[in-house]
Design a protein around this motif. Structure first.
Motif, short mmCIF file in Angstrom:
data_model
loop_
_atom_site.label_atom_id
_atom_site.label_comp_id
_atom_site.label_asym_id
_atom_site.label_seq_id
_atom_site.Cartn_x
_atom_site.Cartn_y
_atom_site.Cartn_z
N THR A 357 -0.37 2.94 -4.40
CA THR A 357 0.60 3.44 -5.39
C THR A 357 2.01 3.39 -4.83
O THR A 357 2.98 3.52 -5.60
N ASP A 359 3.14 5.70 -2.83
CA ASP A 359 3.57 7.08 -2.67
C ASP A 359 2.47 7.88 -1.97
O ASP A 359 1.39 8.13 -2.54
N ASN A 362 1.37 10.90 -3.87
CA ASN A 362 0.59 10.66 -5.09
C ASN A 362 -0.20 9.35 -4.96
O ASN A 362 0.11 8.35 -5.61
N VAL A 365 -5.12 7.27 -8.60
CA VAL A 365 -5.07 6.70 -9.95
C VAL A 365 -6.20 7.34 -10.74
O VAL A 365 -7.10 7.97 -10.18
N GLU A 370 -8.00 1.68 -13.92
CA GLU A 370 -6.67 1.80 -13.34
C GLU A 370 -6.68 1.41 -11.86
O GLU A 370 -5.71 0.83 -11.35
N THR A 374 -4.32 -1.54 -10.47
CA THR A 374 -3.40 -1.32 -9.35
C THR A 374 -3.64 -2.35 -8.26
O THR A 374 -2.69 -2.90 -7.69
N ARG A 378 -0.73 -5.20 -7.12
CA ARG A 378 -0.15 -5.14 -5.77
C ARG A 378 -0.47 -6.36 -4.92
O ARG A 378 0.16 -6.57 -3.87
#
Length: 507
Positions: A357, A359, A362, A365, A370, A374, A378
């Motif tokens: 993500t 982060d 966080n 997901v 999802e 992701t 990426r």
């Protein structure tokens, strides 16, 4: 309550094995046979499930060792049995036979008799009985003694007694436990032991089980039954019957068996911990090291030239299983062994651990779809470089697990990776040091390697003396397995590992 993988969805069977009319390979005594059981799925590599104890001087052995296997009716599960004679010089092949689990269940009472062959010549019979068992958390603890047992060794000897316990299943008495033998004693006191009520009587307090008292012979002669009796858990615990008359095979008394100590034991199982509010934290690590190949090329395991590379397929299938363990379907996803170039990620250069993500605060997901999205988004922003090192990922997982140790939160960590790992020794030591933390670590092997070094970790953990909790599992991803089989294979040991964690902290 959250929906999780229920152990009762599995059909667990136990195989009881005996042989008859084995050929004698010795000159001055009888052979000492033992059995090795090999297991495979159709078209896959065979594995050794284990071996029985050696039956001393016995051509008609009833082996005490049994084998537990998960029954998967929609697959061809092949069993191959090899029998050997054990002596001081080594072992000698006595014969082999094979069958499938489906073939056993097609027989009356799930009891099959197989012809043993040695180089295409008949070499006795193998008897295999399959019994279905459910998970159980009810046990009984016993200590038995004998009083004035009949001496069947005559005036020149004295009986060497032990007890053998039998479950009655579909018309067949199945040998499920035996005590140690006590040398030359007609009033023996055997050691205390514990047995599952599921194995003893299918958790039915009114179902009879049988106890035989047997005279053990050291050499050449077969063991002899002194006498037997039948009873129930209801008689022992509810009616407080603690003395039983041994009856000889031809009738007549042969002594008394007395219960010195007895206790019911209840151990919480996986479902109990779920009902108490245990929740699950899911963490996934993906190997982006250079050993996977450059994603700009179609032969890379992370290729984006073609749709649905093997990592994407594995991530889709595995997160689809894992999300059922988290009521909010939250999945934390990390990369390992590469250089991430994300617009929202400040670190540069090779990273042993980074959140997909971007982060660290966080990293989660929502849902498997999802997670796959992701991964796809990426892939072009990651430079594959360097080796795969797992130390930072495992340390991070263990910090999370330790932080949650006082809460009802259990962490499931999964690594998707190839075989080339540069810090295996550190990984092994970390797993040992974190054995009592509330987490399980599952390594999902991607690609065609044999993963022998990673499999060795499981072997080293299981060979510890004294035994320790094993919360590490290896599973090789196979694209052709259905999602239901994947679910069973991937999460087979998780319920036991949750239970073993709670047993560790309650010692």
């Amino acid at each position: 309550m959250q929906q999780t993988y229920n152990p009762d969805e599995r059909i667990n069977i136990e195989l009881f094995l005996a042989a008859r009319q084995l050929p004698n390979l010795e000159f001055f005594s009888k052979s000492d046979p033992y059995l090795e059981l090999y297991y495979s799925l159709s078209g896959q590599q065979e594995i050794l499930l284990g071996k029985t104890e050696v039956a001393d001087c016995n051509l008609d052995p009833n082996w005490e060792k049994t084998f537990n296997i998960e029954y998967q009716p929609d697959l061809t599960q092949i069993l191959r049995f090899q029998i050997f004679d054990q002596d001081r010089m080594g072992r000698e092949f006595m014969g082999e036979t094979h069958t499938t689990i489906n073939d056993i269940f097609q027989q009356k009472n799930s009891l099959i008799t197989l012809q043993i062959k040695k180089f295409d010549k008949a070499a006795g019979l193998l008897i295999c009985k399959a019994v279905k068992f459910k998970e159980s958390n009810h046990y009984a603890q016993f200590q038995f003694s004998g009083i004035n047992l009949k001496n069947i060794d005559g005036i020149f000897g004295k009986t060497n007694p032990f007890l053998r316990f039998y479950l009655f299943s579909e018309g067949v008495w199945c040998h499920i436990y035996q005590t140690e033998y006590i040398k030359e004693d007609l009033n023996p006191i055997w050691k205390q032991f514990e047995v599952s009520l599921q194995r003893l009587c299918f958790n039915d307090e009114n179902k009879k089980f049988k106890v035989e008292c047997i005279n053990r012979h050291e050499q050449t002669k077969d063991n002899q039954i002194i006498g037997s009796f039948e009873t129930t858990i209801d008689e022992i615990f509810n009616k407080n019957i603690d003395s039983f008359q041994l009856i000889q095979i031809k009738g007549g008394p042969a002594g008394i068996i007395k219960i010195l100590n007895k206790q019911r034991i209840h151990r919480a199982n996986f479902d109990d911990f779920i009902q108490q509010g245990t929740t699950f934290n899911i963490i996934i690590g993906i190997d982006y090291s250079s050993h996977n190949g450059v994603p700009q090329f179609p032969d890379s395991m992370h290729t984006y030239v073609e749709k649905n590379n093997i990592y994407q397929k594995a991530l889709n299938d595995i997160t689809k299983v894992l999300e059922s363990y988290n009521i909010k379907k939250l999945l934390a996803i990390y990369g390992m062994g590469a250089e991430p170039n994300f617009s929202n990620y400040n670190s540069h250069g090779y990273q042993t651990l980074f959140p997909l993500t971007g982060d660290f605060q966080n990293p989660q997901v929502i849902g498997y779809q999802e997670a796959v999205k992701t991964y796809q988004n990426r892939l072009r922003d990651i430079v594959f470089k360097g080796d795969l090192q797992l130390e930072d990922f495992i340390k991070y997982v263990q910090r999370v697990a330790e932080h949650n140790a006082t809460k009802l939160i259990y962490t499931i960590a999964v690594i998707l990776g190839q075989e080339q790992i540069t810090d295996l020794k550190e990984v092994y030591n970390l797993i040992l040091s974190g054995q009592n933390l509330p987490y399980s670590l599952i390594y999902v092997g991607i690609g065609g390697d044999d993963f022998k070094d990673i499999k060795q970790i499981t072997h080293l953990i299981n060979s510890q003396n004294p035994p320790i909790r094993n919360n590490f599992n290896f599973y090789k991803y196979q694209e052709d397995l259905s999602s239901s089989i994947l679910k069973k294979s991937l999460m087979f040991d998780l319920p036991k590992q949750v239970v073993s964690y709670h047993q560790c902290i309650n010692l």
